[in-house]
Scaffold this active site. Structure first.
Site, PDB file in Angstrom:
ATOM      1  N   GLY A  12       0.777  -1.234   0.000  1.00 32.66           N
ATOM      2  CA  GLY A  12       0.000   0.000   0.000  1.00 32.66           C
ATOM      3  C   GLY A  12       0.804   1.277   0.000  1.00 32.66           C
ATOM      4  O   GLY A  12       0.370   2.278   0.560  1.00 32.66           O
ATOM      5  N   ASN A  14       1.379   3.225  -2.593  1.00 37.13           N
ATOM      6  CA  ASN A  14       0.624   4.220  -3.349  1.00 37.13           C
ATOM      7  C   ASN A  14      -0.592   4.693  -2.560  1.00 37.13           C
ATOM      8  O   ASN A  14      -0.967   5.869  -2.633  1.00 37.13           O
ATOM      9  CB  ASN A  14       0.190   3.643  -4.697  1.00 37.13           C
ATOM     10  CG  ASN A  14       1.301   3.691  -5.731  1.00 37.13           C
ATOM     11  OD1 ASN A  14       1.899   4.735  -5.966  1.00 37.13           O
ATOM     12  ND2 ASN A  14       1.587   2.557  -6.344  1.00 37.13           N
ATOM     13  N   LEU A  91      -3.675  -6.298  -8.133  1.00 38.67           N
ATOM     14  CA  LEU A  91      -3.350  -7.359  -9.079  1.00 38.67           C
ATOM     15  C   LEU A  91      -4.572  -8.137  -9.547  1.00 38.67           C
ATOM     16  O   LEU A  91      -4.434  -9.161 -10.212  1.00 38.67           O
ATOM     17  CB  LEU A  91      -2.326  -8.311  -8.445  1.00 38.67           C
ATOM     18  CG  LEU A  91      -1.004  -7.664  -8.032  1.00 38.67           C
ATOM     19  CD1 LEU A  91      -0.051  -8.729  -7.478  1.00 38.67           C
ATOM     20  CD2 LEU A  91      -0.353  -6.921  -9.195  1.00 38.67           C
ATOM     21  N   ILE A  94      -9.731  -6.778 -13.552  1.00 38.09           N
ATOM     22  CA  ILE A  94     -11.026  -6.130 -13.367  1.00 38.09           C
ATOM     23  C   ILE A  94     -12.028  -6.698 -14.366  1.00 38.09           C
ATOM     24  O   ILE A  94     -11.822  -6.617 -15.586  1.00 38.09           O
ATOM     25  CB  ILE A  94     -10.903  -4.602 -13.555  1.00 38.09           C
ATOM     26  CG1 ILE A  94      -9.861  -4.039 -12.577  1.00 38.09           C
ATOM     27  CG2 ILE A  94     -12.250  -3.928 -13.348  1.00 38.09           C
ATOM     28  CD1 ILE A  94     -10.146  -4.322 -11.125  1.00 38.09           C
ATOM     29  N   ASN A 108      -5.893   3.555 -12.810  1.00 42.42           N
ATOM     30  CA  ASN A 108      -4.832   2.624 -12.429  1.00 42.42           C
ATOM     31  C   ASN A 108      -3.487   3.316 -12.541  1.00 42.42           C
ATOM     32  O   ASN A 108      -3.296   4.194 -13.380  1.00 42.42           O
ATOM     33  CB  ASN A 108      -4.868   1.400 -13.356  1.00 42.42           C
ATOM     34  CG  ASN A 108      -3.778   0.398 -13.021  1.00 42.42           C
ATOM     35  OD1 ASN A 108      -3.681  -0.074 -11.885  1.00 42.42           O
ATOM     36  ND2 ASN A 108      -2.938   0.058 -13.990  1.00 42.42           N
ATOM     37  N   HIS A 110       0.429   2.492 -13.402  1.00 42.76           N
ATOM     38  CA  HIS A 110       1.284   1.457 -13.997  1.00 42.76           C
ATOM     39  C   HIS A 110       2.743   1.914 -13.935  1.00 42.76           C
ATOM     40  O   HIS A 110       3.043   3.058 -14.279  1.00 42.76           O
ATOM     41  CB  HIS A 110       0.882   1.198 -15.446  1.00 42.76           C
ATOM     42  CG  HIS A 110       1.713   0.126 -16.088  1.00 42.76           C
ATOM     43  ND1 HIS A 110       1.552  -1.212 -15.782  1.00 42.76           N
ATOM     44  CD2 HIS A 110       2.728   0.192 -16.982  1.00 42.76           C
ATOM     45  CE1 HIS A 110       2.431  -1.918 -16.477  1.00 42.76           C
ATOM     46  NE2 HIS A 110       3.148  -1.096 -17.204  1.00 42.76           N
ATOM     47  N   ASP A 151      -4.062  -2.278 -19.670  1.00 36.35           N
ATOM     48  CA  ASP A 151      -3.239  -1.062 -19.760  1.00 36.35           C
ATOM     49  C   ASP A 151      -3.486  -0.304 -21.063  1.00 36.35           C
ATOM     50  O   ASP A 151      -2.578   0.338 -21.597  1.00 36.35           O
ATOM     51  CB  ASP A 151      -1.747  -1.398 -19.628  1.00 36.35           C
ATOM     52  CG  ASP A 151      -1.399  -2.067 -18.314  1.00 36.35           C
ATOM     53  OD1 ASP A 151      -2.071  -1.766 -17.306  1.00 36.35           O
ATOM     54  OD2 ASP A 151      -0.468  -2.895 -18.283  1.00 36.35           O
ATOM     55  N   GLU A 181       5.337   7.525  -9.295  1.00 39.69           N
ATOM     56  CA  GLU A 181       4.037   6.996  -8.869  1.00 39.69           C
ATOM     57  C   GLU A 181       3.417   7.808  -7.742  1.00 39.69           C
ATOM     58  O   GLU A 181       2.225   8.152  -7.786  1.00 39.69           O
ATOM     59  CB  GLU A 181       4.175   5.537  -8.435  1.00 39.69           C
ATOM     60  CG  GLU A 181       4.543   4.582  -9.548  1.00 39.69           C
ATOM     61  CD  GLU A 181       4.636   3.147  -9.056  1.00 39.69           C
ATOM     62  OE1 GLU A 181       3.750   2.728  -8.289  1.00 39.69           O
ATOM     63  OE2 GLU A 181       5.595   2.454  -9.430  1.00 39.69           O
TER      64      GLU A 181
END
Length: 214
Positions: A12, A14, A91, A94, A108, A110, A151, A181
Site C-alpha cells: 500500500g 501508493n 493485481l 477487473i 490505475n 502502472h 493497460d 508513482e
C-alpha cells in the site's frame, strides 16, 4: 466531496501517498471511503486502519468460483457508490461488468511509460526487469483510466524517471515509486476531483493544465 474506493493487493505505498496528500491538505474535498484488498494479509489493510480508514478483504479463495468473487466485488462497490475507484497496486483482473458499471471512474497506476512495458504479465518487478533488459534510458509511471483491455485505457498523466548505471529491478522500482508513482497518482485524483479531466474520443483532456510541471 470525491469519495474513493482504493483497491490494493500489497503493502500500500501508493495508498499511503494518497493518504499523505489528503492529510496534508493537498487533496481538499477528497476522502477514502474504503480500502479493499484481494489479499487478506495485505499490509495496505493495516496501513489504512492506522489512519482510521475502513478496510476490508474480498478474497477470491473465499468463493467457489472466480465468477462468484467478481460478483461479490462488484456488489460491494455498488454498495459503496464511490465517485472514483483507484487501483493502487491492485493485481486483480477487473471484470468487464465492473468497467461497465463505472465508466471512466476507474483509474490505475502502472510502473512504466505506456505503451512501453505494459499489458498482460507486466506487473510487480516485471516492467522494471524488462526495462533493464532492453537497456532503455528513460522509464517512469502512467496513470490511466481502465477499459476492457490491459493497460489500454486513456492516459491521464505520465512522469519520466531516468535509469541509472548499476540499477537492479528493486532499485529502479523504488525510484519509479518515489519520483513518479507517488506524485502523479495523487495529482490525477486532484485533477479529477476538480472536474478538470475529460475523456473525448479515447483521449484525456485536462482543463488549464501545464504538462511536465511535476
Amino acid at each position: 466531496m470525491l469519495n474513493l474506493a482504493v483497491m490494493v493487493s500489497g503493502g500500500g505505498t501508493n495508498l499511503q501517498a494518497i493518504i499523505d496528500q489528503i492529510e496534508n491538505g493537498s487533496l481538499p474535498g477528497v476522502r477514502i471511503a474504503d480500502v479493499i484488498s484481494n489479499n487478506k494479509n495485505a499490509g495496505a489493510l493495516e496501513r489504512a486502519r492506522r489512519h482510521k480508514i475502513k478496510a476490508e478483504s474480498i478474497c477470491p479463495k473465499d468463493f467457489p468460483s472466480r465468477q462468484d468473487f467478481n460478483e461479490a466485488l462488484l456488489n460491494r462497490l455498488k454498495e459503496l457508490h464511490p465517485d472514483l475507484i483507484v487501483l493502487a497496486g491492485c493485481l486483480v483482473v477487473i471484470p468487464e461488468p465492473m468497467i461497465d458499471a463505472f465508466p471512466d471512474r476507474i483509474i490505475n497506476i502502472h510502473p512504466a511509460l505506456i505503451p512501453s512495458f505494459c499489458g498482460k504479465g507486466y506487473y510487480g518487478l516485471r516492467p522494471h526487469e524488462a526495462v533493464l533488459k532492453r537497456g532503455v534510458r528513460v522509464t517512469g509511471a502512467t496513470v490511466h483510466f481502465v477499459d476492457k483491455g490491459t493497460d489500454t485505457g486513456p492516459i491521464i498523466l505520465q512522469k519520466a524517471v531516468y535509469v541509472q548505471e548499476g540499477d537492479t529491478p528493486e532499485k529502479l522500482q523504488r525510484r519509479v515509486m518515489e519520483q513518479a508513482e507517488w506524485i502523479i497518482l495523487p495529482e490525477a485524483i486532484r485533477l479529477i476531483s476538480e472536474g478538470r479531466v475529460h475523456v473525448k474520443e479515447g483521449r484525456v483532456h485536462i482543463d488549464d493544465y501545464t504538462y511536465g510541471k511535476l
